[in-house]
Design a protein around this motif. Structure first.
Motif, mmCIF file in Angstrom:
data_model
loop_
_atom_site.group_PDB
_atom_site.id
_atom_site.type_symbol
_atom_site.label_atom_id
_atom_site.label_comp_id
_atom_site.label_asym_id
_atom_site.label_seq_id
_atom_site.Cartn_x
_atom_site.Cartn_y
_atom_site.Cartn_z
ATOM 1 N N ILE A 140 -8.909 15.769 -37.183
ATOM 2 C CA ILE A 140 -8.476 14.211 -37.443
ATOM 3 C C ILE A 140 -7.116 13.541 -36.737
ATOM 4 O O ILE A 140 -6.979 12.873 -36.413
ATOM 5 C CB ILE A 140 -8.674 14.315 -38.920
ATOM 6 N N ILE A 141 -6.042 14.991 -36.477
ATOM 7 C CA ILE A 141 -4.979 14.238 -35.965
ATOM 8 C C ILE A 141 -5.020 14.208 -34.084
ATOM 9 O O ILE A 141 -5.412 13.310 -33.713
ATOM 10 C CB ILE A 141 -4.432 15.574 -36.269
ATOM 11 N N GLY A 142 -6.234 14.935 -33.875
ATOM 12 C CA GLY A 142 -7.278 14.908 -32.164
ATOM 13 C C GLY A 142 -7.572 13.810 -32.360
ATOM 14 O O GLY A 142 -7.127 12.903 -31.375
ATOM 15 N N THR A 143 -8.156 13.830 -33.558
ATOM 16 C CA THR A 143 -9.524 12.536 -33.038
ATOM 17 C C THR A 143 -8.897 10.769 -32.882
ATOM 18 O O THR A 143 -8.518 10.044 -32.650
ATOM 19 C CB THR A 143 -10.200 12.206 -34.098
ATOM 20 N N SER A 144 -7.353 11.096 -34.002
ATOM 21 C CA SER A 144 -6.667 9.498 -34.017
ATOM 22 C C SER A 144 -5.696 9.739 -32.603
ATOM 23 O O SER A 144 -5.515 8.029 -32.567
ATOM 24 C CB SER A 144 -5.565 10.245 -35.760
ATOM 25 N N PHE A 145 -5.713 10.347 -31.942
ATOM 26 C CA PHE A 145 -4.832 10.191 -30.810
ATOM 27 C C PHE A 145 -5.907 10.227 -29.255
ATOM 28 O O PHE A 145 -5.470 9.628 -28.459
ATOM 29 C CB PHE A 145 -3.850 11.444 -30.201
ATOM 30 N N ALA A 146 -6.965 10.085 -29.630
ATOM 31 C CA ALA A 146 -8.504 9.499 -28.747
ATOM 32 C C ALA A 146 -8.322 8.928 -28.616
ATOM 33 O O ALA A 146 -8.534 7.606 -29.693
ATOM 34 C CB ALA A 146 -9.428 10.402 -28.565
ATOM 35 N N SER A 147 -8.737 8.154 -27.069
ATOM 36 C CA SER A 147 -9.479 6.660 -27.158
ATOM 37 C C SER A 147 -11.018 6.352 -27.830
ATOM 38 O O SER A 147 -11.870 7.651 -27.970
ATOM 39 C CB SER A 147 -9.518 6.217 -25.457
ATOM 40 N N VAL B 277 -14.220 9.021 -27.968
ATOM 41 C CA VAL B 277 -15.133 9.718 -29.014
ATOM 42 C C VAL B 277 -16.229 9.280 -29.117
ATOM 43 O O VAL B 277 -17.201 9.985 -30.044
ATOM 44 C CB VAL B 277 -13.911 8.899 -30.371
ATOM 45 N N ARG B 278 -16.883 7.587 -28.785
ATOM 46 C CA ARG B 278 -18.297 7.346 -28.897
ATOM 47 C C ARG B 278 -18.815 8.585 -28.351
ATOM 48 O O ARG B 278 -20.185 8.429 -28.389
ATOM 49 C CB ARG B 278 -18.271 5.789 -28.486
ATOM 50 N N ALA B 279 -18.698 8.855 -27.124
ATOM 51 C CA ALA B 279 -19.438 9.083 -26.476
ATOM 52 C C ALA B 279 -19.480 10.737 -26.087
ATOM 53 O O ALA B 279 -21.000 11.242 -25.995
ATOM 54 C CB ALA B 279 -18.647 9.013 -24.833
ATOM 55 N N GLU B 280 -18.693 11.103 -26.722
ATOM 56 C CA GLU B 280 -18.489 12.762 -26.592
ATOM 57 C C GLU B 280 -17.913 13.317 -28.102
ATOM 58 O O GLU B 280 -17.896 14.651 -28.615
ATOM 59 C CB GLU B 280 -17.359 13.293 -26.382
ATOM 60 N N ASN C 157 -15.912 -6.522 -26.579
ATOM 61 C CA ASN C 157 -16.565 -5.205 -26.084
ATOM 62 C C ASN C 157 -16.198 -4.245 -26.926
ATOM 63 O O ASN C 157 -15.444 -3.998 -27.879
ATOM 64 C CB ASN C 157 -16.322 -4.760 -24.936
ATOM 65 N N LEU C 158 -17.009 -3.307 -28.402
ATOM 66 C CA LEU C 158 -16.936 -2.656 -29.914
ATOM 67 C C LEU C 158 -16.661 -1.411 -29.109
ATOM 68 O O LEU C 158 -15.392 -1.381 -29.773
ATOM 69 C CB LEU C 158 -18.213 -2.785 -30.257
ATOM 70 N N ALA C 159 -16.139 -1.338 -27.963
ATOM 71 C CA ALA C 159 -15.200 -0.056 -27.105
ATOM 72 C C ALA C 159 -13.778 -0.545 -27.394
ATOM 73 O O ALA C 159 -12.914 0.371 -27.768
ATOM 74 C CB ALA C 159 -15.789 0.393 -25.589
ATOM 75 N N GLU D 169 -13.780 3.873 -35.748
ATOM 76 C CA GLU D 169 -13.882 5.663 -35.240
ATOM 77 C C GLU D 169 -12.289 6.173 -35.422
ATOM 78 O O GLU D 169 -11.607 7.310 -36.367
ATOM 79 C CB GLU D 169 -14.242 6.852 -35.106
ATOM 80 N N THR D 170 -11.195 5.904 -34.905
ATOM 81 C CA THR D 170 -9.551 6.180 -34.602
ATOM 82 C C THR D 170 -9.268 5.880 -35.429
ATOM 83 O O THR D 170 -7.927 6.508 -35.805
ATOM 84 C CB THR D 170 -9.686 5.696 -32.790
#
Length: 307
Positions: free
Chosen positions: A46-53, A57-60, A264-266, A271-272
């Motif tokens: 949760i912590i790591g994903t919150s700091f990702a773009s 997250v959508r791709a990986e 652009n939804l990206a 999710e983040t």
């Protein structure tokens, strides 16, 4: 034999473990370690994903260590500034509610265990009865809005959480472990009931107060349901959990709106944002647990064993 082992442990002497004891202890340590990892890894995700773009997250998918660091989710959550007012409101509500609730629950549990209180069995039955049967949502909503007139009032959120039948029964079981002779000795010395409770009984209830206090604090901190029922848009500042819930809903509404078709939804962290909300919501209350862990564990043990 058991008494000899106990004496050796108390004297500080080393007890030599057999092969079977070492194997059992090794399996125990391995299981606890595995269980701890299973609990910690999701929180790290949760912590790591919150700091990702959002695009990564959508791709990986979710990530413990973000391959592309981004603060867009936290910027979106905090850009209005209302989140900090919600934080302050929730902190005040949690502190005051926990303090008042502990006072009421501890005094109620003590009174219901007093052997010289004639109505303790009848009142205990009514408290237990309410934990089994409830009137339902419609009568409850009408009671709060039409009888008590608490619409758009913070008391509609705070009052229902002050005490619960389960917490009263738990406190009653704690107080049962205290000998009644302590109360009688206070009476012999001429102390009143309130003096006996505050000077003699309350200092012995530290594990109970820490345990029940943590339950109350969690209830107030995680509260959002009462807010959704009784706090309308007229209320400028709402509790933290409900504010975060509204942020996620607005994000989803933007995604499904006509305007969302031209964006652009990206570029819209969704999710983040959910992960950032989880971090902001759980962070402070997680930091509270280490301070009450010792009392919490012993309190749960005493409350569970006593019938």
């Amino acid at each position: 034999m058991a008494n000899q082992d106990k004496d050796l442990m108390e004297s500080g002497a080393k007890v030599k473990l057999g092969t079977s004891d070492k194997i059992i202890r090794g399996f125990g340590y391995a299981f606890v370690t595995f269980y701890a990892i299973c609990c910690i890894v999701p929180f790290l995700v949760i912590i790591g994903t919150s700091f990702a773009s959002e695009s990564v997250v959508r791709a990986e998918g979710v990530q413990i260590i973000p391959s592309e660091f981004s603060l867009e989710a936290y910027k979106m959550v905090t850009k209005s500034g209302g989140i900090w007012k919600s934080y302050l409101l929730t902190i005040l509500m949690t502190a005051l509610g926990t303090t008042v609730g502990l006072s009421i629950i501890s005094m109620t549990g003590y009174a219901l265990q007093r052997k010289d209180f004639s109505f303790r069995n009848g009142i205990s039955f009514f408290i237990y009865f309410t934990s089994l049967f409830q009137a339902g949502l419609a009568p409850y909503y009408l009671l709060m809005t039409q009888t008590y007139h608490l619409t758009d009032n913070y008391l509609a959120v705070a009052l229902p959480l002050l005490m619960s039948p389960w917490l009263i029964i738990l406190m009653k079981n704690f107080v049962k472990a205290i000998p009644h002779e302590i109360t009688e000795s206070g009476k012999i010395d001429g102390a009143g009931d309130f003096k006996i409770f505050t000077s003699l009984i309350l200092p012995m209830l530290k594990p109970a107060l820490a345990t029940i206090g943590l339950f109350l604090a969690l209830s107030y901190w995680n509260e959002w349901y009462q807010s959704s029922l009784f706090l309308s848009s007229k209320v400028a500042v709402k509790p933290l959990q409900y504010t975060l819930y509204e942020i996620v809903n607005k994000n989803e509404a933007l995604k499904n709106s006509v305007a969302g078709q031209y964006i652009n939804l990206a570029d819209i962290p969704q999710e983040t944002v959910k992960m950032a909300n989880a971090v902001l919501a759980t962070g402070p209350i997680v930091l509270l647990y280490p301070f009450v862990q010792k009392y919490f564990i012993s309190g749960i043990t005493v409350g569970a064993v006593k019938g």
